[in-house]
Design an enzyme around this catalytic site. Structure first.
Site, PDB file in Angstrom:
ATOM      1  N   LYS A  80       0.852  -1.189   0.000  1.00 45.89           N
ATOM      2  CA  LYS A  80       0.000   0.000   0.000  1.00 45.89           C
ATOM      3  C   LYS A  80       0.888   1.238   0.000  1.00 45.89           C
ATOM      4  O   LYS A  80       1.980   1.238   0.577  1.00 45.89           O
ATOM      5  CB  LYS A  80      -0.888   0.029   1.250  1.00 45.89           C
ATOM      6  CG  LYS A  80      -2.168   0.833   1.078  1.00 45.89           C
ATOM      7  CD  LYS A  80      -3.202   0.079   0.255  1.00 45.89           C
ATOM      8  CE  LYS A  80      -4.538   0.785   0.250  1.00 45.89           C
ATOM      9  NZ  LYS A  80      -5.563   0.008  -0.458  1.00 45.89           N
ATOM     10  N   GLY A 184     -21.239   5.597   4.521  1.00 48.20           N
ATOM     11  CA  GLY A 184     -20.223   6.022   3.559  1.00 48.20           C
ATOM     12  C   GLY A 184     -20.757   5.898   2.146  1.00 48.20           C
ATOM     13  O   GLY A 184     -20.997   4.787   1.665  1.00 48.20           O
ATOM     14  N   GLY A 186     -19.400   6.918  -0.860  1.00 52.90           N
ATOM     15  CA  GLY A 186     -18.395   7.205  -1.872  1.00 52.90           C
ATOM     16  C   GLY A 186     -18.660   6.403  -3.135  1.00 52.90           C
ATOM     17  O   GLY A 186     -19.790   5.977  -3.408  1.00 52.90           O
ATOM     18  N   VAL A 188     -17.958   3.320  -4.037  1.00 52.33           N
ATOM     19  CA  VAL A 188     -18.495   1.967  -3.867  1.00 52.33           C
ATOM     20  C   VAL A 188     -19.835   1.999  -3.140  1.00 52.33           C
ATOM     21  O   VAL A 188     -20.803   1.358  -3.567  1.00 52.33           O
ATOM     22  CB  VAL A 188     -17.490   1.078  -3.113  1.00 52.33           C
ATOM     23  CG1 VAL A 188     -18.077  -0.308  -2.859  1.00 52.33           C
ATOM     24  CG2 VAL A 188     -16.194   0.958  -3.911  1.00 52.33           C
TER      25      VAL A 188
END
Length: 355
Positions: A80, A184, A186, A188
């Site tokens: 990452k 959330g 966003g 997705v």
């Protein structure tokens, strides 16, 4: 901002920490494992109170990518990248470009052991900038022959995981009439909400961005203030934002039969899996649920199968999760422990687990 979480045990192969020569920003690339092949994991551009928070996030996320890629049956290790923004920092176009050129140099310094891609806060266009400095990047825009935005495949994997989870807690995978809370909205979370609304789910949604309320209105979903969504009675609670939201306080008050969502590292502590089990709440391990994007990016980059064939493979994530639930029940362990065991076996043998 990301919740401050405890540092994981340091089992990483290599971690690069630099100050970008062009941008002056803190950047880190964490290579957790290349046992199964060159690591693959996104580049996160996010605000952190301190640079050590950004480093800790990279360490946690890269370790999770090892589990994700192993459980998904990919010949890819875990890594990452994180670019840290200080609070109240706003990047203009020139500064943003400088940051991703710096990231390209950092990725190149690992000599192909890590491939980067877009992630929270970054885009396919940012990856095009990275590609000016390194070839070790996937998920470039469709317009230049890349695989494009992976949020669609990720959302498909979450949807199939949610169906498998509903089947386990209610006896049927059908979402119609089921109460689902999405925390959330966003890329997705919004895609998932649109699909679930079309299939008749009873949705409650929230996001730290109040503008997302417009999406809730369009979907005829209920909107609640961020930080209260876990109090809404639900069949499935879907964490789809930042990590660490499931701390002891939230778990104690959570009014849901199951947790299944795409947020990376939603558990504030690993022991949260046991606490959820003690409350009779089924937990779908995040690194299984959200693997659709990385499956898509890896197989697209390697030209393994057509897009239709790759998406078909993504759709079988639900079956992987069903096997994990079965194994957890057979061994009387949490699904998290069962999933980690599957990943460990793959890392030992190098084969055997396919999403």
């Amino acid at each position: 901002m990301t919740h401050t979480l405890p540092l994981p045990e340091f089992t990483h192969e290599r971690v690069e920490v630099i100050t970008g020569s062009r941008s002056g920003l803190f950047l880190t690339v964490a290579l957790h494992s290349s046992v199964l092949g060159p690591a693959l994991g996104g580049a996160r551009l996010w605000t952190y109170a301190h640079w050590s928070d950004a480093l800790g996030d990279a360490l946690r996320l890269s370790a999770a990518m090892t589990l994700k890629n192993a459980t998904a049956g990919l010949d890819a290790g875990g890594g990452k990248a994180v670019i840290r923004l200080a609070p109240d920092t706003v990047l203009d176009a020139e500064w943003r470009r400088a940051a991703f050129l710096d990231l390209g140099d950092a990725v190149e310094s690992l000599g192909g052991l890590y491939r980067t891609a877009e992630d929270v806060g970054s885009t396919t266009e940012d990856m095009l900038v990275v590609s000016e400095r390194t070839a070790h990047v996937v998920g470039l825009p469709d317009a230049v022959g890349g695989s494009g935005e992976p949020a669609g495949p990720t959302s498909l994997g979450v949807y199939e995981s949610l169906r498998a989870t509903l089947e386990r807690v209610s006896g049927s995978p059908d979402v119609a009439g089921r109460r689902i809370t999405i925390s959330g909205m966003g890329q997705v979370g919004s895609r998932l909400a649109v699909r679930l609304a079309a299939e008749g789910a009873v949705l409650t949604v929230t996001d730290v961005n109040p503008a997302k309320r417009d999406v809730a209105v369009q979907l005829e979903a209920s909107w609640v203030d961020p930080g209260t969504e876990h109090l809404v009675e639900a069949d499935v609670f879907v964490p789809a934002g930042i990590g660490g939201v499931l701390d002891d306080e939230v778990i104690a008050a959570l009014d849901a039969k199951a947790v299944c969502g795409p947020a990376n590292n939603p558990l504030a502590e690993r022991a949260g899996a046991e606490r959820l089990a003690e409350r009779g709440i089924l937990y779908a391990p995040d690194f299984v649920v959200n693997a659709g994007g990385v499956i898509y990016l890896d197989l697209e980059a390697k030209r393994i199968g057509t897009r239709a064939e790759i998406m078909d493979r993504v759709s079988h994530i639900g079956d992987t999760l069903r096997r994990i639930y079965d194994e957890a029940e057979r061994r009387s362990v949490t699904p998290l422990e069962a999933a980690e065991s599957l990943a460990a076996e793959r890392l030992r043998s190098g084969s055997g687990i396919l999403a």
